[in-house]
Design a protein around this motif. Structure first.
Motif, PDB file in Angstrom:
ATOM      1  N   PHE A 341       0.800  -1.262  -0.002  1.00 22.55           N
ATOM      2  CA  PHE A 341      -0.035   0.145   0.079  1.00 22.55           C
ATOM      3  C   PHE A 341       0.987   1.240   0.167  1.00 22.55           C
ATOM      4  CE2 PHE A 341      -3.198   2.814   2.445  1.00 22.55           C
ATOM      5  CZ  PHE A 341      -3.948   3.110   1.235  1.00 22.55           C
ATOM      6  N   ILE A 342       1.826   1.367   0.662  1.00 17.84           N
ATOM      7  CA  ILE A 342       2.967   2.525   0.690  1.00 17.84           C
ATOM      8  C   ILE A 342       3.333   2.670  -0.736  1.00 17.84           C
ATOM      9  CG2 ILE A 342       5.183   3.204   1.527  1.00 17.84           C
ATOM     10  CD1 ILE A 342       4.383   2.031   4.521  1.00 17.84           C
ATOM     11  N   ALA A 343       3.894   1.526  -1.224  1.00 20.47           N
ATOM     12  CA  ALA A 343       4.573   1.649  -2.578  1.00 20.47           C
ATOM     13  C   ALA A 343       3.337   2.375  -3.459  1.00 20.47           C
ATOM     14  CB  ALA A 343       4.986   0.001  -3.201  1.00 20.47           C
ATOM     15  N   TRP A 344       2.189   1.682  -3.596  1.00 19.98           N
ATOM     16  CA  TRP A 344       1.070   2.196  -4.231  1.00 19.98           C
ATOM     17  C   TRP A 344       0.829   3.837  -4.171  1.00 19.98           C
ATOM     18  CZ3 TRP A 344      -3.414   4.988  -3.893  1.00 19.98           C
ATOM     19  CH2 TRP A 344      -4.310   5.086  -4.969  1.00 19.98           C
ATOM     20  N   LEU A 345       0.942   4.181  -2.640  1.00 13.72           N
ATOM     21  CA  LEU A 345       0.737   5.715  -2.342  1.00 13.72           C
ATOM     22  C   LEU A 345       1.723   6.666  -3.061  1.00 13.72           C
ATOM     23  CD1 LEU A 345      -0.349   5.421   1.383  1.00 13.72           C
ATOM     24  CD2 LEU A 345      -1.934   6.188  -0.568  1.00 13.72           C
ATOM     25  N   LYS A 346       3.156   5.854  -3.003  1.00 15.12           N
ATOM     26  CA  LYS A 346       4.101   6.824  -3.538  1.00 15.12           C
ATOM     27  C   LYS A 346       3.988   6.893  -5.163  1.00 15.12           C
ATOM     28  CE  LYS A 346       7.557   5.730   0.056  1.00 15.12           C
ATOM     29  NZ  LYS A 346       8.758   5.078   0.378  1.00 15.12           N
ATOM     30  N   GLU A 347       3.308   5.992  -5.939  1.00 17.64           N
ATOM     31  CA  GLU A 347       3.137   6.255  -7.252  1.00 17.64           C
ATOM     32  C   GLU A 347       1.998   6.865  -7.629  1.00 17.64           C
ATOM     33  OE1 GLU A 347       5.363   5.356  -9.470  1.00 17.64           O
ATOM     34  OE2 GLU A 347       6.688   4.921  -7.862  1.00 17.64           O
ATOM     35  N   ASN A 348       0.949   7.136  -6.775  1.00 18.19           N
ATOM     36  CA  ASN A 348      -0.214   7.836  -7.143  1.00 18.19           C
ATOM     37  C   ASN A 348      -0.584   9.100  -6.316  1.00 18.19           C
ATOM     38  OD1 ASN A 348      -1.769   5.529  -9.032  1.00 18.19           O
ATOM     39  ND2 ASN A 348      -0.494   4.528  -7.576  1.00 18.19           N
ATOM     40  N   GLY A 349       0.259   9.785  -5.898  1.00 16.93           N
ATOM     41  CA  GLY A 349      -0.184  11.004  -5.357  1.00 16.93           C
ATOM     42  C   GLY A 349      -0.316  10.865  -3.913  1.00 16.93           C
ATOM     43  N   GLY A 350       0.076   9.682  -3.180  1.00 24.04           N
ATOM     44  CA  GLY A 350      -0.006   9.949  -1.717  1.00 24.04           C
ATOM     45  C   GLY A 350       1.106  10.521  -1.217  1.00 24.04           C
ATOM     46  N   SER A 351       1.088  11.309  -0.032  1.00 24.54           N
ATOM     47  CA  SER A 351       2.122  12.162   0.541  1.00 24.54           C
ATOM     48  C   SER A 351       2.597  11.430   1.734  1.00 24.54           C
ATOM     49  CB  SER A 351       1.664  13.424   0.620  1.00 24.54           C
ATOM     50  OG  SER A 351       0.532  13.653   1.642  1.00 24.54           O
ATOM     51  N   GLY A 352       1.861  10.493   2.447  1.00 25.10           N
ATOM     52  CA  GLY A 352       2.561   9.803   3.578  1.00 25.10           C
ATOM     53  C   GLY A 352       1.257   9.003   4.142  1.00 25.10           C
ATOM     54  N   ILE A 353       1.635   8.537   5.223  1.00 33.31           N
ATOM     55  CA  ILE A 353       0.624   7.569   6.159  1.00 33.31           C
ATOM     56  C   ILE A 353       0.982   7.772   7.414  1.00 33.31           C
ATOM     57  CG2 ILE A 353       2.551   5.652   5.969  1.00 33.31           C
ATOM     58  CD1 ILE A 353      -0.247   3.657   5.259  1.00 33.31           C
ATOM     59  N   ARG A 354       0.031   7.657   8.264  1.00 34.67           N
ATOM     60  CA  ARG A 354       0.219   7.793   9.819  1.00 34.67           C
ATOM     61  C   ARG A 354      -0.533   6.388  10.374  1.00 34.67           C
ATOM     62  NH1 ARG A 354      -2.855  12.068  11.294  1.00 34.67           N
ATOM     63  NH2 ARG A 354      -0.818  13.298  11.246  1.00 34.67           N
ATOM     64  N   PRO A 355       0.341   5.418  10.720  1.00 33.55           N
ATOM     65  CA  PRO A 355      -0.190   3.994  11.517  1.00 33.55           C
ATOM     66  C   PRO A 355      -0.942   4.608  12.763  1.00 33.55           C
ATOM     67  CG  PRO A 355       1.995   4.100  10.905  1.00 33.55           C
ATOM     68  CD  PRO A 355       1.844   5.418  10.595  1.00 33.55           C
ATOM     69  N   TRP A 356      -2.167   4.363  12.684  1.00 33.35           N
ATOM     70  CA  TRP A 356      -2.985   4.756  13.919  1.00 33.35           C
ATOM     71  C   TRP A 356      -2.655   4.066  15.286  1.00 33.35           C
ATOM     72  CZ3 TRP A 356      -4.837   9.001  15.314  1.00 33.35           C
ATOM     73  CH2 TRP A 356      -5.411   9.356  16.257  1.00 33.35           C
ATOM     74  N   ALA A 357      -2.474   4.724  16.304  1.00 33.00           N
ATOM     75  CA  ALA A 357      -2.264   4.126  17.528  1.00 33.00           C
ATOM     76  C   ALA A 357      -1.457   2.937  17.511  1.00 33.00           C
ATOM     77  CB  ALA A 357      -3.498   3.641  18.243  1.00 33.00           C
ATOM     78  N   PRO A 358       0.007   3.245  16.894  1.00 34.70           N
ATOM     79  CA  PRO A 358       0.867   2.005  16.805  1.00 34.70           C
ATOM     80  C   PRO A 358       1.346   1.109  18.003  1.00 34.70           C
ATOM     81  CG  PRO A 358       2.036   4.027  16.425  1.00 34.70           C
ATOM     82  CD  PRO A 358       0.768   4.364  16.730  1.00 34.70           C
ATOM     83  N   ASP A 359       1.079   1.934  19.074  1.00 38.12           N
ATOM     84  CA  ASP A 359       1.737   1.409  20.527  1.00 38.12           C
ATOM     85  C   ASP A 359       0.581   1.035  21.491  1.00 38.12           C
ATOM     86  OD1 ASP A 359       1.176   4.075  21.184  1.00 38.12           O
ATOM     87  OD2 ASP A 359       3.215   4.555  20.628  1.00 38.12           O
ATOM     88  N   LEU A 360      -0.639   1.394  20.935  1.00 35.74           N
ATOM     89  CA  LEU A 360      -1.508   1.148  22.040  1.00 35.74           C
ATOM     90  C   LEU A 360      -2.096  -0.234  22.239  1.00 35.74           C
ATOM     91  CD1 LEU A 360      -4.030   4.267  21.564  1.00 35.74           C
ATOM     92  CD2 LEU A 360      -2.132   3.813  22.905  1.00 35.74           C
ATOM     93  N   LEU A 361      -1.399  -1.080  23.252  1.00 37.06           N
ATOM     94  CA  LEU A 361      -1.862  -2.555  23.397  1.00 37.06           C
ATOM     95  C   LEU A 361      -1.430  -2.750  24.916  1.00 37.06           C
ATOM     96  CD1 LEU A 361       1.413  -3.178  23.562  1.00 37.06           C
ATOM     97  CD2 LEU A 361       1.116  -3.716  21.416  1.00 37.06           C
TER      98      LEU A 361
END
Length: 392
Positions: A341-361
């Motif tokens: 998905f990150i690779a797809w975003l980089k090729e299609n105008g995606g400017s970034g990604i935020r994993p939500w609550a990466p450490d909430l466990l």
């Protein structure tokens, strides 16, 4: 017409502390990536930087003080949020503040108006927010924008983008579907709780939303941004919606903001590929990719995935368990989908990604499948899953 260069645009990796992480750390959780361990907020964010983080994130409600033990009031008040800004300043790491303009919380399914009783320095009418005119709201939002921006910047942190609102599909700052407001009295007669799993993407009345909610929200966001720019003249702005609309509706949302004075540098969208909509729309992620392409092409804005998560196993409470074809709900499937998905975003105008609550466990086990760590209750060690390698 496209107004940015997709290939030259830096890709933002908003791998940062989940709000409420201090609760987990206070319970003795030890986070581990490889051989490195963290037991403080600063140490954990330093590990995230080593894993590829380019910025932090903090969500700020209008509640000013940390004097209420209810969950959202406890973690989203300004006083607590400034601690995240201080961590960012200590690490010289950019932070993306989200100015929610809700008292303690809002998202696409929960509508909550702001409450400015904690801000005596703001000049405001002596009446309920729901009785304010649009002009009165905009005046207060401009003052608040300047005030909160000065508080944030006074910590010494570096802000590259400010986010206006949180999943504002159905409203912003009290002009929301289902809330009483003098700006548009008809809104309070409509359903105030949006069932995400039942939203029909193809039958949203776009004109209703444009004329009854979004055009007002645009003017309100523009006033908030005007205030922020008094404290931060070079400020850049984004806003985001939840991934509940199809491409034409999503484009209409951002175009309406732009038409009403919001100077957006980025559009944003929350995408959880396995959420229950994926059961209704069998290619939900395909729809979201069409949304991203349409916003890029028709609004001329890069698209930031403002919330994201793919579970590494079956979830409990959230029950967002509809796997994308070819990507099983395992740690390996989580990593493969995220990388692709990150690779797809980089090729299609995606400017970034935020994993939500990466450490909430650990203290919030219902979210653990979506997180980037696996928790061992006996040792209290939270070990990074393979997905952590996708962000470098």
């Amino acid at each position: 017409m496209e107004t940015f260069n997709k290939t030259a645009m830096p890709f933002r990796v908003a791998l940062g502390l989940g709000q409420g992480i201090d609760i987990g750390l206070s319970k003795g959780i030890i986070y581990q990536i490889g051989e490195e361990q963290a037991t403080t907020m600063k140490e954990l964010q330093q590990m995230y930087i080593g894993a590829g983080s380019t910025e932090m994130y903090v969500r700020i409600a209008t509640k000013r003080y940390n004097d209420d033990d209810t969950y959202h009031a406890r973690i989203h008040n300004l006083e607590t949020s400034l601690e995240y800004c201080r961590v960012a300043a200590a690490l010289d790491h950019p932070i993306n503040p989200e100015i929610m303009c809700a008292h303690t919380y809002m998202d696409a399914s929960i509508q909550q108006a702001p409450d400015f009783r904690d801000y005596p320095e703001i000049s405001k009418p002596d009446k309920e927010w729901s009785e304010y005119s649009l002009e009165e709201m905009c005046s207060v939002l401009e003052q608040y924008g300047e005030l909160v921006a000065r508080e944030v910047l006074a910590t010494g942190c570096r802000v590259e983008y400010w986010n206006l609102g949180n999943e504002a599909n159905y409203g912003f700052a009290g002009v929301n579907l289902g809330l009483k407001t003098a700006v548009n009295p008809k809104l309070c007669r409509l359903d105030s709780h949006i069932e995400m799993e039942r939203v029909d993407m193809e039958h949203v009345d776009v004109n209703f939303f444009k004329e009854n909610i979004w055009k007002y929200n645009g003017q309100m966001m523009a006033s908030l941004a005007k205030g922020i720019k008094k404290a931060h003249p070079g400020a850049k702005f984004g806003s985001h919606i939840a991934g509940l609309f199809d491409a034409p509706t999503s484009v209409a949302y951002f175009k309406t903001l732009l038409e009403n004075g919001v100077e957006l540098s980025q559009a944003g969208i929350s995408i959880y590929p396995t959420m229950n909509l994926a059961e209704i729309y069998h290619d939900y992620i395909g729809i979201m990719k069409k949304v991203i392409r349409a916003i890029v092409d028709e609004c001329g804005l890069p698209v930031f995935v403002a919330e994201y998560g793919y579970p590494s196993r079956i979830m409990g409470g959230f029950a967002w368990n509809q796997p994308v074809k070819g990507y099983e709900l395992t740690a390996e499937g989580q990593a493969r989908f995220t990388a692709d998905f990150i690779a797809w975003l980089k090729e299609n105008g995606g400017s970034g990604i935020r994993p939500w609550a990466p450490d909430l466990l650990g203290w919030d086990p219902g979210w653990e499948p979506m997180s980037l760590f696996s928790y061992d209750g006996q040792t209290k060690i939270a070990s990074a899953k393979p997905v952590i390698e996708c962000f470098k």
